[in-house]
Motif scaffolding. Structure first.
Motif, PDB file in Angstrom:
ATOM      1  N   LEU A   1       4.204   9.388   0.332  1.00 52.49           N
ATOM      2  CA  LEU A   1       5.542   9.122  -0.398  1.00 52.49           C
ATOM      3  C   LEU A   1       5.815   7.796  -0.612  1.00 52.49           C
ATOM      4  CD1 LEU A   1       7.718  12.250   1.330  1.00 52.49           C
ATOM      5  CD2 LEU A   1       6.496  12.094  -1.165  1.00 52.49           C
ATOM      6  N   PRO A   2       5.651   6.877   0.529  1.00 51.62           N
ATOM      7  CA  PRO A   2       5.893   5.427   0.177  1.00 51.62           C
ATOM      8  C   PRO A   2       4.999   5.019  -0.829  1.00 51.62           C
ATOM      9  CG  PRO A   2       5.927   5.814   2.572  1.00 51.62           C
ATOM     10  CD  PRO A   2       5.600   7.167   1.880  1.00 51.62           C
ATOM     11  N   ALA A   3       3.747   5.369  -1.027  1.00 48.58           N
ATOM     12  CA  ALA A   3       2.828   4.741  -1.985  1.00 48.58           C
ATOM     13  C   ALA A   3       3.289   5.326  -3.312  1.00 48.58           C
ATOM     14  CB  ALA A   3       1.411   5.276  -1.550  1.00 48.58           C
ATOM     15  N   MET A   4       3.560   6.387  -3.448  1.00 51.61           N
ATOM     16  CA  MET A   4       4.290   6.996  -4.941  1.00 51.61           C
ATOM     17  C   MET A   4       5.533   6.217  -5.289  1.00 51.61           C
ATOM     18  SD  MET A   4       3.712  11.260  -4.654  1.00 51.61           S
ATOM     19  CE  MET A   4       2.672  11.578  -3.201  1.00 51.61           C
ATOM     20  N   VAL A   5       6.398   6.003  -4.290  1.00 54.25           N
ATOM     21  CA  VAL A   5       7.626   5.118  -4.540  1.00 54.25           C
ATOM     22  C   VAL A   5       7.097   3.908  -4.963  1.00 54.25           C
ATOM     23  CG1 VAL A   5       9.616   3.929  -3.621  1.00 54.25           C
ATOM     24  CG2 VAL A   5       9.347   6.319  -2.996  1.00 54.25           C
TER      25      VAL A   5
ATOM     26  N   LYS B   1       7.270  -5.283   4.864  1.00 55.31           N
ATOM     27  CA  LYS B   1       8.270  -6.222   4.074  1.00 55.31           C
ATOM     28  C   LYS B   1       8.778  -5.172   3.472  1.00 55.31           C
ATOM     29  CE  LYS B   1       7.945 -10.395   1.328  1.00 55.31           C
ATOM     30  NZ  LYS B   1       9.262 -10.550   0.785  1.00 55.31           N
ATOM     31  N   VAL B   2      10.259  -4.858   3.561  1.00 55.01           N
ATOM     32  CA  VAL B   2      10.805  -3.782   2.987  1.00 55.01           C
ATOM     33  C   VAL B   2      10.879  -4.092   1.114  1.00 55.01           C
ATOM     34  CG1 VAL B   2      13.311  -2.804   2.642  1.00 55.01           C
ATOM     35  CG2 VAL B   2      12.488  -3.283   4.952  1.00 55.01           C
ATOM     36  N   LEU B   3      10.397  -2.901   0.503  1.00 55.71           N
ATOM     37  CA  LEU B   3      10.371  -3.203  -0.754  1.00 55.71           C
ATOM     38  C   LEU B   3      11.808  -3.234  -1.460  1.00 55.71           C
ATOM     39  CD1 LEU B   3       8.525  -2.611  -3.151  1.00 55.71           C
ATOM     40  CD2 LEU B   3       8.944  -0.177  -3.199  1.00 55.71           C
ATOM     41  N   ASN B   4      11.893  -4.295  -2.346  1.00 55.92           N
ATOM     42  CA  ASN B   4      13.117  -4.335  -3.277  1.00 55.92           C
ATOM     43  C   ASN B   4      12.486  -4.771  -4.544  1.00 55.92           C
ATOM     44  OD1 ASN B   4      12.412  -7.115  -3.152  1.00 55.92           O
ATOM     45  ND2 ASN B   4      13.858  -7.691  -1.678  1.00 55.92           N
ATOM     46  N   GLN B   5      13.710  -4.913  -5.579  1.00 58.66           N
ATOM     47  CA  GLN B   5      13.246  -5.175  -6.869  1.00 58.66           C
ATOM     48  C   GLN B   5      12.422  -6.594  -7.087  1.00 58.66           C
ATOM     49  OE1 GLN B   5      13.370  -2.643  -8.636  1.00 58.66           O
ATOM     50  NE2 GLN B   5      12.961  -3.447 -10.865  1.00 58.66           N
ATOM     51  N   GLU B   6      13.011  -7.357  -6.228  1.00 60.80           N
ATOM     52  CA  GLU B   6      12.185  -8.566  -6.419  1.00 60.80           C
ATOM     53  C   GLU B   6      10.873  -8.507  -6.044  1.00 60.80           C
ATOM     54  OE1 GLU B   6      12.661 -13.024  -4.260  1.00 60.80           O
ATOM     55  OE2 GLU B   6      14.243 -11.451  -3.880  1.00 60.80           O
TER      56      GLU B   6
ATOM     57  N   VAL C   1      -4.782  -5.804  -1.015  1.00 62.54           N
ATOM     58  CA  VAL C   1      -4.769  -4.522  -0.008  1.00 62.54           C
ATOM     59  C   VAL C   1      -3.662  -4.487   0.517  1.00 62.54           C
ATOM     60  CG1 VAL C   1      -6.046  -3.388   1.773  1.00 62.54           C
ATOM     61  CG2 VAL C   1      -7.294  -4.910   0.059  1.00 62.54           C
ATOM     62  N   ILE C   2      -2.802  -3.524   0.267  1.00 64.50           N
ATOM     63  CA  ILE C   2      -1.482  -3.171   0.778  1.00 64.50           C
ATOM     64  C   ILE C   2      -1.544  -2.014   1.663  1.00 64.50           C
ATOM     65  CG2 ILE C   2       0.948  -2.391  -0.167  1.00 64.50           C
ATOM     66  CD1 ILE C   2       0.299  -4.157  -2.460  1.00 64.50           C
ATOM     67  N   LEU C   3      -0.769  -2.077   2.873  1.00 59.96           N
ATOM     68  CA  LEU C   3      -0.817  -0.672   3.855  1.00 59.96           C
ATOM     69  C   LEU C   3       0.584  -0.581   3.682  1.00 59.96           C
ATOM     70  CD1 LEU C   3      -1.600   1.095   6.024  1.00 59.96           C
ATOM     71  CD2 LEU C   3      -1.054  -0.944   7.584  1.00 59.96           C
ATOM     72  N   MET C   4       1.278   0.877   3.290  1.00 62.07           N
ATOM     73  CA  MET C   4       2.267   1.318   3.346  1.00 62.07           C
ATOM     74  C   MET C   4       2.840   1.439   4.952  1.00 62.07           C
ATOM     75  SD  MET C   4       2.967   0.820   0.299  1.00 62.07           S
ATOM     76  CE  MET C   4       4.717   1.329   0.277  1.00 62.07           C
ATOM     77  N   SER C   5       3.783   0.932   5.483  1.00 59.15           N
ATOM     78  CA  SER C   5       4.150   0.905   7.073  1.00 59.15           C
ATOM     79  C   SER C   5       5.519   0.672   7.123  1.00 59.15           C
ATOM     80  CB  SER C   5       3.116   0.030   7.583  1.00 59.15           C
ATOM     81  OG  SER C   5       3.716  -0.705   8.904  1.00 59.15           O
TER      82      SER C   5
ATOM     83  N   LEU D   1      -0.861  -7.533   2.688  1.00 55.48           N
ATOM     84  CA  LEU D   1       0.578  -7.173   2.930  1.00 55.48           C
ATOM     85  C   LEU D   1       0.980  -5.907   3.155  1.00 55.48           C
ATOM     86  CD1 LEU D   1       3.357  -8.110   1.780  1.00 55.48           C
ATOM     87  CD2 LEU D   1       2.975  -7.116  -0.326  1.00 55.48           C
ATOM     88  N   GLU D   2       1.664  -5.604   4.197  1.00 55.69           N
ATOM     89  CA  GLU D   2       2.210  -4.273   4.872  1.00 55.69           C
ATOM     90  C   GLU D   2       3.728  -4.265   3.937  1.00 55.69           C
ATOM     91  OE1 GLU D   2       1.089  -4.920   9.228  1.00 55.69           O
ATOM     92  OE2 GLU D   2       1.911  -3.114   8.736  1.00 55.69           O
ATOM     93  N   VAL D   3       3.931  -3.094   3.345  1.00 54.63           N
ATOM     94  CA  VAL D   3       5.182  -2.858   2.726  1.00 54.63           C
ATOM     95  C   VAL D   3       5.689  -1.419   3.083  1.00 54.63           C
ATOM     96  CG1 VAL D   3       5.974  -2.295   0.367  1.00 54.63           C
ATOM     97  CG2 VAL D   3       4.344  -3.901   0.479  1.00 54.63           C
TER      98      VAL D   3
END
Ligand code: 4FV
Length: 248
Positions: A144-148, A93-98, A85-89, A130-132
């Motif tokens: 928009l964060p969820a789409m990204v 954790k800042v999204l990166n390729q890793e 379960v992920i919350l976009m916030s 996890l918060e992303v």
């Protein structure tokens, strides 16, 4: 991969889930996205999903009841083990390729799209693994964060992008920025293509590309070079780049 999205604006997702690479991934059954409208789970007569913050303060908060019931519904109906379960916030954790590569291994994820000033903390404490965050700025909603997030993870699913190699040899795949790309014509308004790329000498071409990748990264994202584990050969090439930049 299956992704359940909890949102107040499911229609925002339709265009991206029915267009281009992601649209084809859905058609090919490589990606399944279920859209749930949080408001459909609101039990109060006005289908209200937000309320005033305890302790005062500006803005509204997404209330626990609709989200708890939406999550009970989604989590209750899955047979394949507990999804992540992920919350976009912005606190995530800042999204990166890793991180995208790690999460691309997941078979089932649930994404909560926040809205207003945020969600009631009890939703996070009880359900969120996890918060992303997609970056240090504040948006009007988590859609928009969820789409990204869906785009950058889904394209790493085997079979989604045409040539799997293309996700291996791209910016950030190796922690470096990509090399300059060119296509026809050779001469456009007097701007020509580096001759090495037409030489057919693949060793020379890959050397040039690695060197230009190092040059781009040094110029545009030196912070990435700090983190990159460079081979002795790459360190040699980087030295050449630095000498050329000092010379220029
Ligand atoms: C955000 C971000 C983001 C915060 C308040 C939605 C907004 C509103 N999410 N990365 N940056 N979210 O700004 O993920 O609820």
């Amino acid at each position: 991969m299956k992704i359940d999205v909890l949102t107040l604006f499911p229609d925002m997702f339709i265009p991206m889930l029915s267009s281009s690479i992601i649209g084809r991934a859905v058609e090919k059954g490589l990606l399944k996205v279920n859209l749930y409208n949080i408001r459909d789970f609101a039990k109060n007569k006005h289908k209200q999903v937000d309320d005033y913050p305890y302790g005062g303060g500006h803005g509204m908060i997404l209330a626990p009841q609709p989200l708890f019931d939406a999550l009970y519904h989604v989590l209750g109906s899955c047979q394949d083990g507990k999804p992540k379960v992920i919350l976009m916030s912005p606190q995530g954790k800042v999204l990166n390729q890793e991180l995208a590569k790690q999460l691309a291994q997941e078979q089932h994820m649930v994404i909560i799209c926040g809205h207003y000033e945020g969600v009631d903390q009890r939703v996070i404490d009880k359900f969120v693994d996890l918060e992303v965050s997609i970056g240090d700025y504040v948006l009007t909603g988590g859609e928009l964060p969820a789409m990204v997030f869906i785009d950058c993870v889904a394209r790493l699913i085997p079979g989604v992008v045409g040539n799997p190699e293309s996700t291996q040899d791209e910016s950030f795949a190796r922690g470096l920025l990509e090399y300059p790309q060119y296509t026809r014509p050779y001469n456009y308004e007097g701007y020509t293509v580096p001759d090495v790329l037409l030489s057919g000498n693949h060793q020379e071409i890959s050397r040039w590309r690695l060197k230009e990748s190092l040059r781009n990264t040094l110029k545009k994202r030196p912070d990435l070079l700090e983190k990159a584990e460079l081979s002795p050969y790459e360190i040699e090439l980087l030295k050449e780049v630095k000498q050329e930049m000092e010379g220029s």
